[in-house]
Design a protein around this motif. Structure first.
Motif, mmCIF file in Angstrom:
data_model
loop_
_atom_site.group_PDB
_atom_site.id
_atom_site.type_symbol
_atom_site.label_atom_id
_atom_site.label_comp_id
_atom_site.label_asym_id
_atom_site.label_seq_id
_atom_site.Cartn_x
_atom_site.Cartn_y
_atom_site.Cartn_z
ATOM 1 N N UNK A 43 0.404 1.862 3.015
ATOM 2 C CA UNK A 43 1.148 2.385 4.155
ATOM 3 C C UNK A 43 2.529 2.827 3.685
ATOM 4 N N UNK A 44 2.941 4.007 4.081
ATOM 5 C CA UNK A 44 4.236 4.529 3.648
ATOM 6 C C UNK A 44 5.372 3.699 4.220
ATOM 7 N N UNK A 45 5.203 3.272 5.465
ATOM 8 C CA UNK A 45 6.194 2.409 6.101
ATOM 9 C C UNK A 45 5.500 1.110 6.492
ATOM 10 N N UNK A 46 5.896 0.003 5.863
ATOM 11 C CA UNK A 46 5.260 -1.299 6.121
ATOM 12 C C UNK A 46 6.350 -2.364 6.096
ATOM 13 N N UNK A 47 6.523 -3.065 7.220
ATOM 14 C CA UNK A 47 7.578 -4.069 7.298
ATOM 15 C C UNK A 47 7.123 -5.224 8.189
#
Length: 543
Positions: A43-47
């Motif tokens: 995932x490009x954005x994973x938090x």
């Protein structure tokens, strides 16, 4: 001619510089491509708070410990839901529980281990560090936001420090608990105690006095007959005697804070006092001599048929014993309970760590095009609140329901560890949830959510009455020293185990304790202790 040569040199310089620039660009492109290749599916954005879902489906090999109490099933719901939620298909290598440790070592040594290697206890990873077979996971914390968040939120940095090897890195992702979670203790026949107005013991000395009364009342009964070769009882008792033993003996070293150094546990006065106490129980017929040699089933049969009144156990074994006793003694004809671990000469103490067994990752994962995605997947499954609830409780509205206040309840036909005894299906056996392969750690609320009221009371009593023993400082051996440590520690522990048994059951008189210490010294004891203290001091000075 000179001018021409100078010009030629200039031309060569330009060409060389151009070649370097081109080469640099080429290297950068290669490096960039390698990074991109390792990011496939990530995932490009994973938090924190995100549900992991791979952007492309992939398969992930995992080592699976097959428990006889809930044997592996290919059609478990957990496999299907993991795939549906994350786009990851887990491909398990099935290893029987009885052979897991040995088989795991063989697979890692041969280079055939799956990428994910769960059910590894802290310390077990050390043997694989020098070969480079295991990923130094501490290098990649930026890719694991849920793990990082729990470490920081629960102030677990000191505990993680104990996992670090000589290179300052750690190679195991442990299960993380919000608080120390005790489970093992003594199970007693509370109906027998109540019948004769005997108070439940709060100390080991009170236990001794209670068992003396029981022996007078039931001369044909040995009050205490144990399972697990007595190793669990030695473990929980040793803490309250100010020492370590049984399952908790570990590397055989105990940190002496007053001297700021380690000493060999079995040579201390506290260890001798522990041996003296249990020897007294055996000598007076209060503790079954066979506790140290009998199979677990033999100990259990004595307990469930009324031939003993005390046995070691936990929140799961007590329910199994109740099922057996309903058949042997009859439902309503007995009562059993976990008691708060008795205090001892050292105080009312509780040993324990907020780190649980966890996951090693094969270093081969770095070659995978899904490297980043794999780390995100592990982070979500094992360390996110969502993943931890899923691996424990299963799928909402399928295996459990959740009320507005957050309380979880198993659906009517599913049971787990006595939570819903009328259920015809089992959360682990039939669905694969709450297994030792996936369900590690979590908040105290999540842990308590799967406990009976009786177990929550035990947890609260332990928390309110006990003082947690501080974690000991780490001893991060070098690769060379670790090999020497293994050679020295094995015979020392073997000798300690043999003589611990002899002293307790009376095959060797406790007056020979000093002679036993001398025997250990002849097996390299001082060299072992000196090496530990040298390593500890160097580590301390380097911080």
């Amino acid at each position: 001619m000179g001018k021409g040569l100078k010009g030629l040199k200039s031309t060569f310089s330009v060409l060389a510089l151009s070649a370097l620039v081109i080469a640099g660009c080429s290297n950068n492109e290669t490096s960039s491509n390698e990074v991109n290749e390792n990011q496939k599916g990530a995932m490009e954005s994973y938090s924190v708070g995100d549900t992991f879902k791979a952007t492309e489906e992939f398969e992930l090999p995992i080592l699976f410990m097959d428990q006889p109490t809930y044997p592996y099933k290919e059609d478990w719901l957990i496999w299907d839901h993991i795939k549906e939620t994350t786009n990851v298909t887990l491909k398990p290598t099935i290893v029987p529980y009885s052979d897991y440790t040995q088989k795991r070592s063989l697979l890692i040594s041969s280079g055939d281990a799956p990428l994910i290697i769960p059910k590894t206890y802290p310390g077990e990873e050390s043997a694989f560090v020098s070969s480079g077979a295991i990923l130094p996971i501490s290098d990649y914390m930026d890719k694991m936001p849920h793990f990082k968040e729990k470490v920081e939120k629960w102030n677990l940095e000191d505990e993680l420090e104990g996992l670090k090897q000589e290179d300052g890195k750690f190679y195991l992702l442990p299960g993380l608990h919000e608080a120390v979670w005790p489970d093992w203790t003594l199970l007693v026949r509370t109906d027998i105690f109540e019948k004769h107005n005997i108070e439940l013991p709060k100390t080991w000395e009170e236990l001794y006095e209670a068992m003396k009364q029981l022996k007078e009342l039931y001369p044909d009964v040995t009050p205490f007959s144990d399972q697990f070769k007595f190793n669990s009882t030695l473990n929980i008792a040793a803490t309250n005697f100010g020492t370590k033993a049984g399952w908790g003996f570990g590397n055989g070293l105990t940190y002496n804070e007053s001297n700021d150094e380690f000493e060999y546990t079995a040579t201390t006065e506290e260890y001798k006092e522990l041996l003296t106490y249990f020897n007294k129980l055996v000598e007076e017929g209060l503790l079954d001599k066979e506790s140290f040699t009998q199979e677990d089933d033999q100990a259990i049969q004595k307990f469930v048929t009324g031939k003993s009144f005390i046995i070691n156990g936990n929140s799961q074994t007590i329910n199994l014993h109740r099922n057996d006793m309903d058949k042997t003694l009859g439902e309503g004809n007995y009562s059993i309970s976990k008691i708060t671990v008795p205090g001892g000469p050292a105080g009312d103490l509780m040993a324990g760590s907020r780190l649980e067994n966890g996951v090693m990752i094969s270093s081969k994962v770095k070659e995978s095009e899904n490297f980043d995605a794999i780390l995100q997947f592990i982070d979500w499954l094992y360390y996110s609140d969502e993943g931890q609830e899923f691996t424990k409780w299963g799928v909402e509205d399928t295996t459990f329901t959740k009320a507005e206040d957050g309380k979880r309840t198993l659906v009517d036909d599913i049971n787990y560890n006595g939570l819903n005894p009328e259920g015809t299906k089992d959360l682990r056996v039939d669905y694969g949830f709450s297994s030792g392969v996936f369900a590690y750690g979590g908040t105290t609320e999540l842990l308590h959510s799967m406990m009976s009221e009786e177990e929550i009371k035990f947890q609260e009593d332990m928390a309110n009455r006990k003082t947690v023993v501080a974690a000991e400082p780490p001893i991060p051996y070098s690769i060379e020293d670790r090999e020497q440590v293994t050679l020295l520690s094995t015979p020392l522990k073997d000798s300690t185990d043999q003589n611990t048994l002899k002293f307790i059951i009376g095959d060797r008189d406790l007056s020979e304790f000093d002679a036993f210490v001398k025997e250990l010294e002849g097996q390299g004891l001082q060299q072992y202790v000196d090496l530990a203290n040298k390593t500890y001091k160097e580590y301390k000075e380097s911080k």
